[in-house]
Design a protein around this motif. Structure first.
Motif, short mmCIF file in Angstrom:
data_model
loop_
_atom_site.label_atom_id
_atom_site.label_comp_id
_atom_site.label_asym_id
_atom_site.label_seq_id
_atom_site.Cartn_x
_atom_site.Cartn_y
_atom_site.Cartn_z
N ARG A 60 0.85 -1.19 0.00
CA ARG A 60 0.00 0.00 0.00
C ARG A 60 0.88 1.24 0.00
NH1 ARG A 60 -3.25 -1.09 5.30
NH2 ARG A 60 -1.25 -1.93 5.87
N LYS A 78 -5.25 3.13 3.57
CA LYS A 78 -6.05 1.92 3.69
C LYS A 78 -6.53 1.51 2.31
CE LYS A 78 -7.39 2.58 8.43
NZ LYS A 78 -8.46 2.51 9.41
N THR A 81 -11.72 1.61 1.14
CA THR A 81 -12.53 2.53 1.94
C THR A 81 -13.51 3.23 1.01
OG1 THR A 81 -10.82 4.21 1.68
CG2 THR A 81 -10.76 2.92 3.70
N LYS A 86 -8.89 7.04 3.38
CA LYS A 86 -8.48 6.91 4.77
C LYS A 86 -7.01 6.52 4.84
CE LYS A 86 -12.94 5.75 6.72
NZ LYS A 86 -13.71 4.86 7.57
N THR A 88 -3.80 5.75 7.87
CA THR A 88 -3.40 5.56 9.25
C THR A 88 -2.05 6.22 9.45
OG1 THR A 88 -4.55 3.45 9.44
CG2 THR A 88 -2.77 3.84 11.00
N GLU A 98 -5.83 8.65 12.70
CA GLU A 98 -6.52 8.29 11.46
C GLU A 98 -6.86 9.57 10.71
OE1 GLU A 98 -7.45 5.17 10.31
OE2 GLU A 98 -6.43 4.24 12.01
#
Length: 163
Positions: A60, A78, A81, A86, A88, A98
């Protein structure tokens, strides 16, 4: 509140982050044409205080933040989503953050444990091609600003503007 130019890569590799009074608080030296999309963040006197760069070996989009030569966080998108982007912000220890929202319009929030600690918005400003970052008192401003810069790096790469 801080002001960052939107799509800073269109304007060149270097730019300043200013406060709401227009005073330079950080200088960002972009090495965006490097393999790792590296940014060096300096204080107003030119001393390096942080850096942000893309990790090459990751499934990712992942960016690493170092502050004062120490790993401060990894910002990871992420994968699935729906309707919102989103990320982290994985910090050492239990206080991960977040980020979520409409990142293409630069309207998003940063939360810790469900509590908003920062907001990013283009609507707050009349300055074209800029957006405001409003960070709650007591938060690590440098960390959150670096995370926003990592987001911009990820979005530019995702859009293919520099590929």
């Amino acid at each position: 509140m801080y002001v960052i130019k939107e799509r800073f890569f269109d304007l060149g590799d270097d730019f300043d982050v200013v406060d709401d009074h227009g005073r330079k608080v950080l200088h960002v030296d972009g090495k965006v044409l490097s393999l790792r999309d590296r940014l060096v963040i300096e204080d107003p006197s030119g001393h390096e205080v942080a850096s942000v760069w893309r990790k090459l070996v990751s499934l990712r989009p992942t960016y690493r933040i170092e502050i004062g030569g120490e790993e401060a966080a990894e910002v990871t998108k992420k994968l699935f989503t729906p309707f919102r982007d989103k990320f982290t912000i994985d910090v050492p220890g239990p206080d991960d953050l977040e980020m979520s929202g409409n990142l293409f319009d630069h309207e998003f929030t940063v939360e810790r444990g469900g509590r908003e600690v920062a907001a990013v918005s283009k609507r707050w400003l009349s300055i074209r091609d800029s957006y405001a970052v409003n960070i709650a008192e007591g938060e690590n401003h440098l960390l959150i600003l670096c995370a926003v810069l990592a987001l911009e790096l990820a979005l530019q790469r995702e859009k293919g503007d520099r590929d």
